[in-house]
Design an enzyme around this catalytic site. Structure first.
Site, PDB file in Angstrom:
ATOM      1  CB  SER A 146      -0.851   0.018   1.271  1.00 48.84           C
ATOM      2  OG  SER A 146      -1.492   1.260   1.428  1.00 48.84           O
ATOM      3  CE1 TYR A 159      -4.151  -2.343   4.890  1.00 49.14           C
ATOM      4  CE2 TYR A 159      -3.358  -0.108   4.533  1.00 49.14           C
ATOM      5  CZ  TYR A 159      -3.799  -1.311   4.039  1.00 49.14           C
ATOM      6  OH  TYR A 159      -3.879  -1.493   2.663  1.00 49.14           O
TER       7      TYR A 159
HETATM    8  N1  LIG Z   1      -8.695  -0.445  -1.622  1.00 47.63           N
HETATM    9  C1  LIG Z   1      -7.688   0.348  -1.318  1.00 47.63           C
HETATM   10  O1  LIG Z   1      -7.842   1.580  -1.270  1.00 47.63           O
HETATM   11  C2  LIG Z   1      -6.311  -0.248  -1.083  1.00 47.63           C
HETATM   12  C3  LIG Z   1      -5.224   0.646  -1.040  1.00 47.63           C
HETATM   13  C4  LIG Z   1      -3.959   0.132  -0.818  1.00 47.63           C
HETATM   14  C5  LIG Z   1      -3.774  -1.222  -0.644  1.00 47.63           C
HETATM   15  N2  LIG Z   1      -4.842  -2.081  -0.677  1.00 47.63           N
HETATM   16  C6  LIG Z   1      -4.567  -3.505  -0.472  1.00 47.63           C
HETATM   17  O2  LIG Z   1      -5.144  -4.254  -1.528  1.00 47.63           O
HETATM   18  C7  LIG Z   1      -5.401  -5.577  -1.078  1.00 47.63           C
HETATM   19  C8  LIG Z   1      -6.810  -5.955  -1.494  1.00 47.63           C
HETATM   20  O3  LIG Z   1      -7.727  -5.118  -0.820  1.00 47.63           O
HETATM   21  P1  LIG Z   1      -9.075  -4.588  -1.513  1.00 47.63           P
HETATM   22  O4  LIG Z   1      -8.997  -3.132  -1.581  1.00 47.63           O
HETATM   23  O5  LIG Z   1      -9.356  -5.356  -2.724  1.00 47.63           O
HETATM   24  O6  LIG Z   1     -10.122  -4.909  -0.337  1.00 47.63           O
HETATM   25  P2  LIG Z   1     -11.354  -5.950  -0.265  1.00 47.63           P
HETATM   26  O7  LIG Z   1     -12.301  -5.703  -1.367  1.00 47.63           O
HETATM   27  O8  LIG Z   1     -11.834  -5.842   1.138  1.00 47.63           O
HETATM   28  O9  LIG Z   1     -10.657  -7.362  -0.514  1.00 47.63           O
HETATM   29  C9  LIG Z   1      -9.889  -7.998   0.460  1.00 47.63           C
HETATM   30  C10 LIG Z   1      -9.695  -9.453   0.045  1.00 47.63           C
HETATM   31  O10 LIG Z   1      -8.863 -10.089   1.027  1.00 47.63           O
HETATM   32  C11 LIG Z   1      -9.512 -11.268   1.462  1.00 47.63           C
HETATM   33  N3  LIG Z   1      -9.167 -11.559   2.858  1.00 47.63           N
HETATM   34  C12 LIG Z   1      -9.206 -10.720   3.916  1.00 47.63           C
HETATM   35  N4  LIG Z   1      -8.857 -11.378   5.030  1.00 47.63           N
HETATM   36  C13 LIG Z   1      -8.592 -12.661   4.671  1.00 47.63           C
HETATM   37  C14 LIG Z   1      -8.210 -13.824   5.364  1.00 47.63           C
HETATM   38  N5  LIG Z   1      -8.003 -13.815   6.691  1.00 47.63           N
HETATM   39  N6  LIG Z   1      -8.042 -14.979   4.665  1.00 47.63           N
HETATM   40  C15 LIG Z   1      -8.247 -15.011   3.336  1.00 47.63           C
HETATM   41  N7  LIG Z   1      -8.604 -13.933   2.602  1.00 47.63           N
HETATM   42  C16 LIG Z   1      -8.782 -12.779   3.272  1.00 47.63           C
HETATM   43  C17 LIG Z   1     -11.005 -11.013   1.300  1.00 47.63           C
HETATM   44  O11 LIG Z   1     -11.686 -12.239   1.089  1.00 47.63           O
HETATM   45  P3  LIG Z   1     -12.653 -12.989   2.149  1.00 47.63           P
HETATM   46  O12 LIG Z   1     -13.286 -11.966   3.014  1.00 47.63           O
HETATM   47  O13 LIG Z   1     -13.598 -13.758   1.255  1.00 47.63           O
HETATM   48  O14 LIG Z   1     -11.726 -13.910   2.878  1.00 47.63           O
HETATM   49  C18 LIG Z   1     -11.012 -10.212   0.001  1.00 47.63           C
HETATM   50  O15 LIG Z   1     -11.009 -11.087  -1.099  1.00 47.63           O
HETATM   51  C19 LIG Z   1      -5.174  -5.562   0.427  1.00 47.63           C
HETATM   52  O16 LIG Z   1      -3.922  -6.127   0.722  1.00 47.63           O
HETATM   53  C20 LIG Z   1      -5.192  -4.093   0.768  1.00 47.63           C
HETATM   54  O17 LIG Z   1      -4.420  -3.831   1.917  1.00 47.63           O
HETATM   55  C21 LIG Z   1      -6.098  -1.614  -0.890  1.00 47.63           C
END
Ligand SMILES: NC(=O)c1ccc[n+]([C@@H]2O[C@H](COP(=O)([O-])OP(=O)(O)OC[C@H]3O[C@@H](n4cnc5c(N)ncnc54)[C@H](OP(=O)(O)O)[C@@H]3O)[C@@H](O)[C@H]2O)c1
Length: 263
Positions: A146, A159
């Protein structure tokens, strides 16, 4: 770092049930890669598998349902890729979760859980898949960090800590793995239009920079897969994210003040 073909690549994507993971999996399959899709929500994984199977001339998919912190689940994903696709060429550590709240009100359990999901699970999946990756074709590890792995912000210390740890680990490992022919791509997104802020473990994600200003998830996914193809070492796929890095580099005290006021 190597250029690679996405077609027929054998990949594992964690956190594939929504957001960035889902979009990256769809992009990979659209370009002919085979994917093991891993997350806890089975219904959503089945739904994604159906979408992938509907893609003309797309790659194949398998699903693995479970918690990424469970070594049995991670090993099953590696096994599925080896048995169904013949090996592992790419591991995409994307599963992640956030949390909001002041340090003074937080708990050690929350910090440990976030470190387990965002950092230790990713590190251990790499350790467990390394033997298969070393036998893979142009192998690559992709760690989704991130922008908050470059700049800490208030009320998100768990985080930020987990993403800084992943960043440091990735820098160290990239150089080690280079000699063994395995690339490591770090993806450091800024705010992206996903359910991330609704899914936080604690607190409320209604922060000023999350008011409909996120980069579309398909843009982040396309840039990620393109960076894998080109063998890049790190990308920051969002303009606002790049601006934050620039400001933090040149005027960190000013960024402190803005965050103190608005975050
Ligand atoms: N969106 C943003 O603004 C942003 C910015 C910077 C970085 N990121 C990073 O991008 C990545 C994806 O996030 P996103 O934005 O796509 O959020 P999201 O829509 O909430 O997706 C998160 C994913 O992680 C999975 N997950 C969470 N905890 C888990 C666990 N204990 N075991 C297995 N799977 C798990 C969830 O699946 P289940 O709930 O089905 O398990 C879901 O598929 C993350 O690493 C996040 O830190 C996001």
């Amino acid at each position: 770092m190597a250029r690679r073909k996405i077609e027929a690549m054998r990949s594992i994507v964690t956190g594939a049930s929504s957001g960035i993971g889902r979009a990256v999996a769809l992009e990979l399959v659209r370009r002919g890669a085979n994917c093991v899709l891993m997350a806890r929500n089975e219904e959503r994984l089945l739904d994604l598998a159906a979408d992938c199977n509907a893609i003309d001339h797309g790659g194949q998919v398998e699903i693995v349902v479970g918690d990424v912190t469970d070594s049995g689940v991670r090993k099953l994903a590696i096994e599925k890729s080896v048995i169904s696709f013949g090996g592992v060429d790419a591991v995409i550590n994307n599963a992640g979760v956030g949390s909001f709240g002041r340090f003074a009100d937080s708990t050690p359990e929350r910090l440990r859980r976030i470190m387990d999901v965002n950092f230790f699970a990713a590190v251990e999946l790499i350790r467990e898949s390394l033997p298969a990756l070393l036998r893979g074709k142009n192998p690559i590890v992709v760690n989704v960090g991130s922008i908050l792995g470059h700049r800490g912000i208030p009320r998100m210390h768990e985080y930020c800590t987990s993403k800084f740890a992943l960043q440091g680990f990735s820098q160290s490992l990239r150089v080690e793995l280079r000699g063994e022919g395995v690339d490591l791509l770090m993806v450091s997104p800024g705010t992206t239009d996903t359910e991330f802020y609704e899914n936080v473990m604690h607190g409320r994600g209604n922060v000023p920079w999350n008011k409909g200003r996120g980069t579309p998830v398909a843009v982040v996914a396309k840039k990620t897969v393109r960076a894998m193809e080109l063998g890049k070492r790190e990308i920051v796929p969002n303009t606002m994210g790049r601006l934050l890095l620039l400001a933090n580099w040149h005027v960190p005290h000013w960024v402190d003040r803005v965050l103190e006021r608005f975050a």
